[in-house]
Design an enzyme around this catalytic site. Sequence first.
Site, PDB file in Angstrom:
ATOM      1  CB  CYS A  42      -0.898   0.000   1.226  1.00  0.00           C
ATOM      2  SG  CYS A  42      -2.063   1.391   1.291  1.00  0.00           S
ATOM      3  CG  ASP A  44      -0.640   4.092   5.347  1.00  0.00           C
ATOM      4  OD1 ASP A  44       0.293   4.552   6.041  1.00  0.00           O
ATOM      5  OD2 ASP A  44      -1.834   4.147   5.698  1.00  0.00           O
ATOM      6  NE  ARG A  46      -0.649   4.990   8.755  1.00  0.00           N
ATOM      7  CZ  ARG A  46      -1.913   4.752   9.119  1.00  0.00           C
ATOM      8  NH1 ARG A  46      -2.273   4.928  10.384  1.00  0.00           N
ATOM      9  NH2 ARG A  46      -2.804   4.338   8.229  1.00  0.00           N
ATOM     10  CG  HIS A  98      -1.770  -0.994   5.977  1.00  0.00           C
ATOM     11  ND1 HIS A  98      -2.413  -0.056   6.762  1.00  0.00           N
ATOM     12  CD2 HIS A  98      -1.804  -0.500   4.713  1.00  0.00           C
ATOM     13  CE1 HIS A  98      -2.801   0.956   6.001  1.00  0.00           C
ATOM     14  NE2 HIS A  98      -2.443   0.708   4.755  1.00  0.00           N
ATOM     15  CB  CYS A 101      -5.988  -0.465   4.467  1.00  0.00           C
ATOM     16  SG  CYS A 101      -5.688   0.176   2.805  1.00  0.00           S
TER      17      CYS A 101
END
Length: 212
Positions: A42, A44, A46, A98, A101
């Site tokens: 992803c 993302d 993080r 994750h 999400c």
Amino acid sequence: MNEIQRLLQQNSDWAQQIKAEDPAFFESLAAQQAPKYLWIGCSDSRVPANQLLGLLPGDIFVHRNIANLVVHTDLNCMSVIQYAVDVLKVKHIIVTGHYGCGGIKTALENSSHGLIDYWLRNIKDTYQKHQARFDPDMSQEQRVDYLCELNVMEQVANVCHTSIVQNAWQRGQALTVHGIVYSIKDGLLKDLNVAVSSAEQLDHIYQIDHSC
């Protein structure tokens, strides 16, 4: 010092630290790229592949998009997979979702968000396909996290259904596709035990007949 200058300074500090630990590191890195892994994750911020796996630059080839989707009409993703398999000869493709999400959360909504609606419809399709597997008593957080897992499993299948991966198996190339999920809350990865290493593990309709 502005934000970009600060980033450049941090980069300089990092490079100096790496060279102090291994003076030949960047020279060796520039000579070739030979990772064993392709990470499809992803976007993302993080979920950084190298850091959470404890790997250095050059150890893992990475493709990221919103909600770690593998869409067969996405030439970007298909090109990355082909390069990783045919050129880099990676031994493992790791599809990583994750928990929590944002893409999954948004896909479970009925509101419109513009262009991204078309992308997230792939996740809605996964939810619709597996809707009977959701316990009615699940909280919204549990539903999101369960759909994160189901989405990874679907994307593992999508990777395996490509002619890129099946052609590699046909010519005897060692290649396994895995599905894992990352927890931002504790930093740990969960193996979903959906590893696929041959076309025989796929539904017959998706198996490419190489005798044709």
